[in-house]
Design a protein around this motif. Structure first.
Motif, PDB file in Angstrom:
ATOM      1  N   ALA A 113      28.377 -29.296 -28.467  1.00  0.00           N
ATOM      2  CA  ALA A 113      27.440 -30.404 -28.673  1.00  0.00           C
ATOM      3  C   ALA A 113      26.427 -30.527 -27.547  1.00  0.00           C
ATOM      4  CB  ALA A 113      28.211 -31.716 -28.812  1.00  0.00           C
ATOM      5  N   ALA A 114      26.803 -30.096 -26.329  1.00  0.00           N
ATOM      6  CA  ALA A 114      25.874 -30.163 -25.200  1.00  0.00           C
ATOM      7  C   ALA A 114      26.352 -29.190 -24.138  1.00  0.00           C
ATOM      8  CB  ALA A 114      25.802 -31.581 -24.636  1.00  0.00           C
ATOM      9  N   GLU A 115      25.403 -28.694 -23.352  1.00  0.00           N
ATOM     10  CA  GLU A 115      25.753 -27.715 -22.326  1.00  0.00           C
ATOM     11  C   GLU A 115      24.875 -27.930 -21.107  1.00  0.00           C
ATOM     12  OE1 GLU A 115      26.471 -22.879 -21.863  1.00  0.00           O
ATOM     13  OE2 GLU A 115      25.444 -23.696 -23.626  1.00  0.00           O
ATOM     14  N   GLY A 116      25.501 -27.812 -19.929  1.00  0.00           N
ATOM     15  CA  GLY A 116      24.772 -27.883 -18.676  1.00  0.00           C
ATOM     16  C   GLY A 116      25.172 -26.725 -17.788  1.00  0.00           C
ATOM     17  N   GLU A 117      24.678 -26.736 -16.574  1.00  0.00           N
ATOM     18  CA  GLU A 117      24.962 -25.632 -15.663  1.00  0.00           C
ATOM     19  C   GLU A 117      26.450 -25.485 -15.398  1.00  0.00           C
ATOM     20  OE1 GLU A 117      23.845 -24.160 -11.108  1.00  0.00           O
ATOM     21  OE2 GLU A 117      23.037 -26.042 -11.910  1.00  0.00           O
ATOM     22  N   GLY A 144      26.774 -34.105 -15.443  1.00  0.00           N
ATOM     23  CA  GLY A 144      26.041 -33.079 -14.717  1.00  0.00           C
ATOM     24  C   GLY A 144      25.403 -33.555 -13.436  1.00  0.00           C
ATOM     25  N   THR A 145      24.929 -34.807 -13.400  1.00  0.00           N
ATOM     26  CA  THR A 145      24.179 -35.281 -12.233  1.00  0.00           C
ATOM     27  C   THR A 145      24.950 -36.226 -11.322  1.00  0.00           C
ATOM     28  OG1 THR A 145      23.252 -37.159 -13.464  1.00  0.00           O
ATOM     29  CG2 THR A 145      22.025 -35.074 -13.523  1.00  0.00           C
ATOM     30  N   VAL A 146      26.052 -36.821 -11.821  1.00  0.00           N
ATOM     31  CA  VAL A 146      26.813 -37.783 -11.014  1.00  0.00           C
ATOM     32  C   VAL A 146      28.242 -37.295 -10.780  1.00  0.00           C
ATOM     33  CG1 VAL A 146      27.676 -40.145 -10.863  1.00  0.00           C
ATOM     34  CG2 VAL A 146      25.421 -39.715 -11.852  1.00  0.00           C
ATOM     35  N   ILE A 147      28.988 -37.117 -11.853  1.00  0.00           N
ATOM     36  CA  ILE A 147      30.430 -36.870 -11.729  1.00  0.00           C
ATOM     37  C   ILE A 147      30.728 -35.497 -11.141  1.00  0.00           C
ATOM     38  CG2 ILE A 147      32.581 -36.639 -13.019  1.00  0.00           C
ATOM     39  CD1 ILE A 147      31.352 -38.673 -15.045  1.00  0.00           C
ATOM     40  N   TYR A 148      30.114 -34.449 -11.689  1.00  0.00           N
ATOM     41  CA  TYR A 148      30.422 -33.096 -11.207  1.00  0.00           C
ATOM     42  C   TYR A 148      30.105 -32.939  -9.717  1.00  0.00           C
ATOM     43  CZ  TYR A 148      30.606 -28.056 -10.771  1.00  0.00           C
ATOM     44  OH  TYR A 148      30.918 -26.784 -10.362  1.00  0.00           O
ATOM     45  N   PRO A 149      28.908 -33.308  -9.261  1.00  0.00           N
ATOM     46  CA  PRO A 149      28.643 -33.143  -7.818  1.00  0.00           C
ATOM     47  C   PRO A 149      29.520 -34.031  -6.950  1.00  0.00           C
ATOM     48  CG  PRO A 149      26.793 -34.226  -8.923  1.00  0.00           C
ATOM     49  CD  PRO A 149      27.700 -33.731  -9.995  1.00  0.00           C
TER      50      PRO A 149
END
Length: 683
Positions: A113-117, A144-149
């Motif tokens: 449904a969705a994909e990021g880096e 992608g911008t908050v939780i992963y980093p």
């Protein structure tokens, strides 16, 4: 399909809650204080090391919970950028848990449904409770911008089994509204590892880093996002466990971080991604109102139910305490320590805590309380003692709320749940917060040895007291009835009936050696309690449970440790096998001793046991109450192996206190008899 799994769940709080002889507790210790903390310093081992607080002076019994459980608010957060969805969705078959009650797994085909880096989000095309496109975009953007980093920076890398650096978020409707999502630790094993662990069902594992999300709760965005941060930390922590060289030879049974601390780290992951989220979702309030916490639940006992999730709040506050002491890098440092450790014996929370703290912090924490010798023996190492005292200073930080130092918990300001009962048994690592309304508190006379009492007045500590314990030394184990006394014999016997030895009544709580011949044991500290021994020419014996009936005693060449507790009425309790058993020893005057299993001395037809310290006269080697030439002769006969002296005799024979028995000891006795030396020369 049956499957043995380990699930780490996020619980939704939707409309749910969230002597000398014995303890000279004969001597009353009173303090002017407005609060007290009672703490069991032993490690948590389910209910096997409970210690009784003693009777607390209260007019009312244990309070029942009042009011309704806190409500998880599910605050909504907004954002700007959205992740781009794949124009041509791929599909992938995942094994997912379709029944959380039975842990039933089925293979379902999901669409991308969705994909990021660093991630892929998968949903079911035919899911009856599906995510909207907007919800998928929000999830992708926030992960992608908050939780992963945030999670990878604060906790470390994850195990990339797919080889593409991507996490997989699998979203579907679960058959529960109390589970927001979960991480299955078995998903992090490779195909080769699974083939070794579970060869019969090797094709039923995903072998990919996966977070499962419950789409039934998708309407509460805060819940979903916090669940992602929470479960991602679990996955990172498990990755560190599997990466540890010390776990190389433990495939399938790796030494891992305790669930209580694992959950604390995951709550911290939520907080670091979304500051204030833990309080907004009601977990701090759940801690403050938790009956489990109020009644002394151990910090290491992660006991959470749908109606009481105080354990989540407690674990989070411990993680906050570590952060206040060591900074925001503390979690990555902790997990890197686990990830890189080569010594299996060092894979413990206690070891990692010792590496996190500065020397000054460790010194301050160690000085916070003085433990009894027996407690330190049971804990077994300096690191274990430090970890136990760290948990105590954490409890005190919640109450004292100092701006910095070992009694600071950072920016959190929780109110400790106050205990208002009359006394209870505390599990290892458990604590009670007391509010002292009349300003005066007395350490209970019947407090079990080893418990720590911290007295506080006007925000400062005014006293730290450990309930005292018996010294190592010589004792008689006896029961009294109508002025008559019987003692357990200190000589070999094996059977279901203890034939008691009549002894004289003690004087001032102590019995003379000449009045206790054949009934003198030596009590020594062991890891699990106390060991009572005696000896003869054939060797050393110990008071122990019989092999055939664990609720009876014998004196044989085997080993049993005993817990020792003193009661306000002067009686004592012996609990076989330290705190690993439940057999309670009691005395009976008609021919022997008996054993009562469930708890205390509740059967009034039996007499209570007394542990009587033995008074031994230095130089009285035959223990007859006199110092004569026969005592010197006995020493000389023993030295040429014509006579044998047991342990209390040898203690009396060591007249100069150098730990050895020689002809000089016999000479000293004779010189005292002819007044060439005085009794003051005896040591």
């Amino acid at each position: 399909m049956k499957r043995l799994i380990t699930l780490l769940l996020s619980a939704a709080m939707l409309c749910t809650a969230v002597p000398h002889a014995v303890a000279d507790t004969q001597t009353e210790q009173t303090y002017e204080a407005d609060h007290a903390v009672i703490y069991n310093p032993l490690p948590y081992v389910k209910t096997e090391n409970d210690l009784f607080t003693g009777t607390i002076e209260k007019d009312e019994p244990d309070a029942e919970p009042e009011g309704e459980a806190p409500y998880r608010s599910g605050m909504h957060r907004t954002g700007k950028d959205f992740a781009k969805k794949s124009e041509t969705p791929d599909t992938h078959a995942f094994w997912v848990c379709t029944d959380l009650n039975t842990y039933t797994y089925d293979r379902r085909t999901f669409r991308l449904a969705a994909e990021g880096e660093h991630f892929c989000i998968w949903t079911l095309p035919d899911d009856t409770v599906s995510l909207t496109d907007e919800q998928i975009e929000r999830m992708a953007q926030q992960f992608g911008t908050v939780i992963y980093p945030s999670d990878t920076e604060r906790f470390g890398p994850f195990r990339d089994l797919g080889g593409d650096g991507k996490m997989h978020i699998v979203a579907y409707a679960m058959n529960s509204l109390s589970v927001c999502g979960f991480f299955d630790s078995y998903d992090l094993y490779s195909e080769e590892e699974i083939g070794i662990i579970d060869p019969d069902d090797a094709d039923s594992y995903n072998c990919l880093p996966i977070i499962n999300i419950n789409t039934r709760l998708a309407g509460n965005e805060q819940t979903v996002l916090c669940t992602l941060a929470h479960e991602f930390q679990h996955l990172i922590l498990r990755s560190a466990v599997l990466a540890s060289p010390a776990n190389t030879d433990r495939l399938g049974s790796e030494k891992t971080v305790g669930l209580w601390l694992n959950e604390g780290f995951s709550m911290e992951a939520e907080e670091l991604s979304y500051p204030g989220a833990v309080a907004e979702q009601g977990y701090i309030e759940a801690f403050e109102r938790s009956d489990k916490v109020r009644f002394g639940m151990s910090y290491a006992n992660f006991d959470a139910t749908s109606s009481d999730v105080g354990a989540y709040g407690q674990s989070f506050l411990f993680a906050e305490y570590l952060k206040a002491l060591c900074g925001e890098t503390v979690f990555a440092v902790f997990l890197n320590g686990w990830r890189n450790e080569t010594d299996p014996d060092a894979l413990t929370e206690a070891h990692m805590f010792a590496t996190l703290l500065t020397d000054a912090q460790k010194e301050a924490i160690m000085d916070a309380a003085q433990y009894t010798e027996s407690i330190e023996t049971r804990l077994g190492s300096d690191e274990a003692v430090l970890a136990s005292k760290l948990a105590l200073t954490f409890r005190l930080a919640i109450l004292l709320k100092q701006e910095q130092g070992i009694y600071s918990i950072g920016t959190q300001t929780p109110e400790p749940p106050v205990y208002d009962g009359t006394g209870r048994k505390l599990e290892g690592g458990g604590a009670l917060y007391l509010e002292i309304k009349d300003g005066s508190f007395s350490i209970p006379k019947d407090a079990e040895a080893g418990l720590v009492y911290v007295l506080i007045k006007n925000g400062g500590i005014v006293g730290v007291v450990s309930a005292e314990e018996p010294d190592e030394g010589f004792y008689v184990i006896a029961a009294e009835h109508d002025g008559e006394w019987l003692a357990i014999p200190a000589e070999p016997f094996d059977g279901s009936t203890v034939k008691g030895i009549p002894i004289a009544a003690p004087q001032d709580g102590t019995i003379r050696s000449q009045d206790a011949i054949g009934a003198i044991f030596y009590a020594s500290h062991t890891k699990n309690g106390y060991r009572f021994t005696c000896d003869d020419e054939d060797g050393e014996y110990a008071l122990t449970r019989t092999d055939t009936n664990k609720q009876t005693l014998s004196v044989a060449q085997s080993d049993t440790a005993f817990g020792w507790m003193h009661f306000a009425d002067g009686s004592d309790r012996l609990q076989a096998d330290g705190y690993y058993g439940r057999s309670i020893l009691y005395g009976k005057i008609s021919g022997g001793f008996g054993y009562y299993a469930p708890a205390y001395f509740e059967n009034t037809s039996f007499d209570k046991v007394r542990l009587l310290p033995v008074s031994i006269m230095r130089g009285d080697t035959n223990l007859d109450g006199q110092r004569t030439a026969a005592d010197a002769s006995l020493i000389l006969r023993m030295l040429v192996e014509l006579s044998y002296m047991n342990a209390p005799m040898r203690a009396a024979a060591d007249t100069d206190g150098d730990g050895e028995i020689t002809a000089a000891d016999a000479s000293k006795i004779l010189r005292i008899l002819v007044q060439l030396e005085s009794e003051e020369d005896l040591h």
